[in-house]
Enzyme design. Structure first.
Site, short mmCIF file in Angstrom:
data_model
loop_
_atom_site.label_atom_id
_atom_site.label_comp_id
_atom_site.label_asym_id
_atom_site.label_seq_id
_atom_site.Cartn_x
_atom_site.Cartn_y
_atom_site.Cartn_z
N LEU A 7 8.73 -4.14 0.07
CA LEU A 7 9.36 -4.38 -1.23
C LEU A 7 8.36 -4.02 -2.33
O LEU A 7 7.31 -4.65 -2.45
CB LEU A 7 9.77 -5.84 -1.36
CG LEU A 7 10.59 -6.43 -0.20
CD1 LEU A 7 11.01 -7.85 -0.52
CD2 LEU A 7 11.81 -5.56 0.10
N ARG A 14 3.80 -10.43 -14.53
CA ARG A 14 2.64 -11.29 -14.75
C ARG A 14 1.32 -10.52 -14.75
O ARG A 14 0.28 -11.04 -15.12
CB ARG A 14 2.61 -12.39 -13.67
CG ARG A 14 3.70 -13.42 -13.84
CD ARG A 14 3.93 -14.25 -12.59
NE ARG A 14 4.71 -13.52 -11.58
CZ ARG A 14 5.05 -14.02 -10.39
NH1 ARG A 14 4.65 -15.23 -10.04
NH2 ARG A 14 5.77 -13.30 -9.54
N LYS A 21 2.95 -3.05 -10.29
CA LYS A 21 1.93 -3.90 -9.66
C LYS A 21 1.32 -3.30 -8.39
O LYS A 21 0.11 -3.33 -8.21
CB LYS A 21 2.54 -5.27 -9.35
CG LYS A 21 1.61 -6.20 -8.61
CD LYS A 21 2.07 -7.63 -8.64
CE LYS A 21 3.33 -7.86 -7.85
NZ LYS A 21 3.72 -9.28 -7.84
N GLY A 90 15.78 -9.25 -7.96
CA GLY A 90 15.24 -10.18 -6.97
C GLY A 90 14.93 -9.55 -5.63
O GLY A 90 15.38 -8.45 -5.31
N THR A 91 14.16 -10.29 -4.83
CA THR A 91 13.71 -9.77 -3.53
C THR A 91 14.88 -9.55 -2.57
O THR A 91 14.86 -8.62 -1.77
CB THR A 91 12.69 -10.74 -2.89
OG1 THR A 91 13.20 -12.08 -2.99
CG2 THR A 91 11.36 -10.69 -3.60
N ASN A 390 -40.13 25.65 -3.80
CA ASN A 390 -40.45 24.69 -4.84
C ASN A 390 -39.82 25.14 -6.15
O ASN A 390 -40.03 26.26 -6.60
CB ASN A 390 -41.97 24.55 -5.00
CG ASN A 390 -42.28 23.36 -5.89
OD1 ASN A 390 -42.07 22.21 -5.50
ND2 ASN A 390 -42.71 23.64 -7.11
C1 UD1 Z 1 8.08 -14.28 -3.46
C2 UD1 Z 1 8.98 -15.30 -2.77
C3 UD1 Z 1 8.23 -16.61 -2.61
C4 UD1 Z 1 6.96 -16.39 -1.83
C5 UD1 Z 1 6.11 -15.32 -2.50
C6 UD1 Z 1 4.96 -14.98 -1.60
C7 UD1 Z 1 11.29 -14.78 -3.36
C8 UD1 Z 1 12.44 -15.14 -4.20
N1 UD1 Z 1 10.17 -15.49 -3.54
O1 UD1 Z 1 7.85 -14.76 -4.78
O2 UD1 Z 1 9.04 -17.55 -1.93
O3 UD1 Z 1 6.24 -17.60 -1.72
O4 UD1 Z 1 6.88 -14.12 -2.72
O5 UD1 Z 1 4.09 -14.07 -2.17
O6 UD1 Z 1 11.39 -13.90 -2.54
N2 UD1 Z 1 10.46 -6.92 -5.60
C9 UD1 Z 1 11.35 -5.86 -5.55
N3 UD1 Z 1 12.53 -5.96 -6.24
C10 UD1 Z 1 12.86 -7.07 -6.95
C11 UD1 Z 1 11.93 -8.14 -6.99
C12 UD1 Z 1 10.74 -8.04 -6.29
O7 UD1 Z 1 11.11 -4.84 -4.90
O8 UD1 Z 1 13.95 -7.06 -7.52
C13 UD1 Z 1 9.18 -6.80 -4.88
C14 UD1 Z 1 8.00 -6.83 -5.82
O9 UD1 Z 1 7.65 -5.51 -6.23
C15 UD1 Z 1 6.91 -7.47 -4.97
C16 UD1 Z 1 7.66 -8.31 -3.96
O10 UD1 Z 1 9.01 -7.89 -4.01
O11 UD1 Z 1 6.13 -6.51 -4.28
C17 UD1 Z 1 7.58 -9.80 -4.25
O12 UD1 Z 1 8.07 -10.04 -5.56
P1 UD1 Z 1 7.41 -11.11 -6.53
O13 UD1 Z 1 8.12 -11.07 -7.80
O14 UD1 Z 1 5.94 -10.96 -6.54
O15 UD1 Z 1 7.80 -12.47 -5.76
P2 UD1 Z 1 7.11 -13.88 -5.93
O16 UD1 Z 1 7.53 -14.49 -7.22
O17 UD1 Z 1 5.67 -13.79 -5.66
CA CA Z 2 4.28 -12.09 -5.31
#
Ligand code: UD1
Ligand code: CA
Length: 462
Positions: A7, A14, A21, A90-91, A390
């Site tokens: 992902l 942040r 990132k 979101g993830t 040299n």
């Molecule tokens: C996420 C988890 C959290 C966990 C933490 C561990 C979720 C909702 N939360 O939070 O439970 O403890 O990771 O590090 O999953 N990304 C995408 N598309 C999106 C959003 C994110 O590709 O729409 C990718 C980001 O680029 C990143 C990764 O997913 O590489 C994680 O996203 P991030 O926003 O860092 O999640 P956390 O808030 O850290």
């Molecule tokens: Ca993260």
């Protein structure tokens, strides 16, 4: 066969950066390159990278790292696929973007966040093996954190089974005291994952599709979900801010320095020594404080590198001394040579055995033969120097005529007088001598003394 999904679509708000990132560097490589290195250890059939912010750059970073990995081990060459997630909701939404690609997949899918660079391949393998051994439909990696702030907390029932995963912002004060967290590393049965994605909602504080809800949904569908609690909390740390990035940089650096010391390298002051992951140093070499060694550098045994020196992609033989404040890139230094202080080597400089490059000497794209010395204030560019030569102080190979780079050849046993200008292309024959201040415009025959402006043959030496 296993598939991997990384992902990497988020901007990483942040980080307060315009760069995505996963492109921020840790130990000289983008975060995502570190994750990829570990993913390769699963020998996956395909690697799906979810891209969004700076998709092209992220894709390039993945392809570059993959090419390096395949070069090192051609037996593991996964199909690299990139999935666009144009809006980041979101993830879980990130994985939804890849739904179509997952439909035909049979084996397990390991999902990792692109922002957890210290994750080890062995841990991913263990996760996968546990998933298969327990015949799970989903297996989630968790860890106990001393400070779980920011991570999703794991809520278990009395039988220690998963109840749900709750994000920091959705958690009650009581739930916030839970130290077990999810680390965005999962193994899913592809079909179970697809089934759960359809049921995912945005009913949470951030209004996002959370991947963390997927294991619970799979469980509610009557399937098996496992939690694998990993013992090493450092390894799964995610990077969300630059403070965390610096913290991981420190951790990864310390780990490398420790490995080097345990393998026989003396580091006088590890606190100020910066050595990248890909660097190799043989035993009984000594690295002084405030040295930086980067890229694919290799240093043989019995070498000494003094303070304030930076090496990048340098191949150093055995028993080499590099004195203070040298900047050396993309070069090779053979056994027993001495460099510096204040020397600059670049773009394919090759310094022969027991040669000496002294202070304020720059060498570019030049080969310096065995035992040859250029001790002070000299520029050697596009030159080939033989053995036992040299080079006097202030010598310049005038290699650039405004259009072309021209070559200088200096044969064995030549003595170049101080402040000689060698107007390339030019060749100085074996055993010859140039007088101080000569401007050499024509080739010098062997065993001759030339002097003057322009230099002419004054006499034959033999
Ligand atoms: C996420 C988890 C959290 C966990 C933490 C561990 C979720 C909702 N939360 O939070 O439970 O403890 O990771 O590090 O999953 N990304 C995408 N598309 C999106 C959003 C994110 O590709 O729409 C990718 C980001 O680029 C990143 C990764 O997913 O590489 C994680 O996203 P991030 O926003 O860092 O999640 P956390 O808030 O850290
Ligand atoms: Ca993260």
């Amino acid at each position: 066969m296993t598939d991997v999904m990384i992902l990497a679509a988020g901007l990483g708000t942040r980080m307060k950066s315009r760069r995505a990132k996963v492109l921020h560097e840790l130990a000289g490589q983008p975060l995502i390159a570190h994750v990829l290195r570990s993913a390769f250890e699963l020998a996956p059939e395909a690697i799906f990278t979810i891209v969004g912010h700076q998709a092209d750059e992220v894709e390039r970073a993945v392809r570059d790292q993959a090419a390096r990995m395949v070069e090192a081990n051609p037996l593991v060459s996964p199909d690299l696929q990139f999935v666009m997630q144009s809006e980041q909701k979101g993830t879980g939404h990130a994985v939804m973007a890849a739904q179509d690609r997952l439909r035909g997949r049979r084996g397990p899918v390991v999902i990792v966040a692109g922002d957890a660079p210290l994750i080890e391949g062995s841990t991913l393998k263990h996760l996968c093996a546990t998933h298969l051994a327990e015949k799970n439909d989903a297996t989630m990696l968790t860890v106990m954190m001393d400070d779980p702030t920011g991570y999703g907390r794991i809520i278990r029932d009395a039988e220690h089974r998963l109840v749900r995963c709750v994000e920091q912002r959705d958690a009650s004060p009581e739930e916030l005291t839970i130290r077990e967290v999810g680390v965005s590393i999962y193994c899913f049965d592809a079909q179970a994952l697809l089934g759960a994605l359809e049921r995912l909602t945005t009913d949470n504080a951030q209004g996002e599709y959370y991947l963390t809800d997927v294991p619970r949904i799979i469980q509610q569908l009557g399937k098996r979900v496992g939690l694998l609690c990993h013992s090493n909390a450092t390894e799964v740390l995610g990077v969300n801010t630059r403070v965390e990035l610096a913290d991981l940089e420190h951790k990864i650096r310390t780990r490398k320095l420790r490995e080097l010391m345990l393998s026989g390298v003396t580091l006088l002051d590890p606190a100020t020594t910066y050595i990248h992951q890909g660097v190799q140093i043989d035993p009984d070499s000594v690295i002084h404080p405030q040295v930086v060694i980067e890229g694919a550098s290799r240093i043989g045994s019995g070498c000494v590198v003094h303070s304030w020196t930076r090496l990048k992609n340098v191949d150093v033989g055995e028993g080499v001394t590099i004195r203070n404040s040298c900047v050396i890139e993309d070069s090779a230094i053979r056994d027993g040579a001495t460099i510096g202080p204040f020397a600059r080597l670049r773009a394919g400089a090759e310094i022969g055995e027991k040669a000496r490059i002294g202070n304020f000497v720059e060498v570019k794209k030049s080969k310096i033969g065995r035992g040859t010395k250029a001790s002070h204030l000299t520029y050697l560019g596009d030159a080939t120097l033989g053995e036992r030569i040299n080079i006097g102080a202030g010598t310049v190979t005038c290699n650039y005529d405004g259009v072309r780079k021209n070559e200088t050849v200096i044969e064995d046993d030549v003595k170049i007088g101080s402040d000689t200008m060698l107007i390339a292309p030019v060749r100085v024959g074996r055993g010859s001598v140039t007088g101080a201040g000569s401007v050499v415009t024509n080739d010098v025959p062997p065993d001759s003394l030339v002097a003057g402006v322009p230099a002419v043959v004054k006499k034959k030496l033999k």
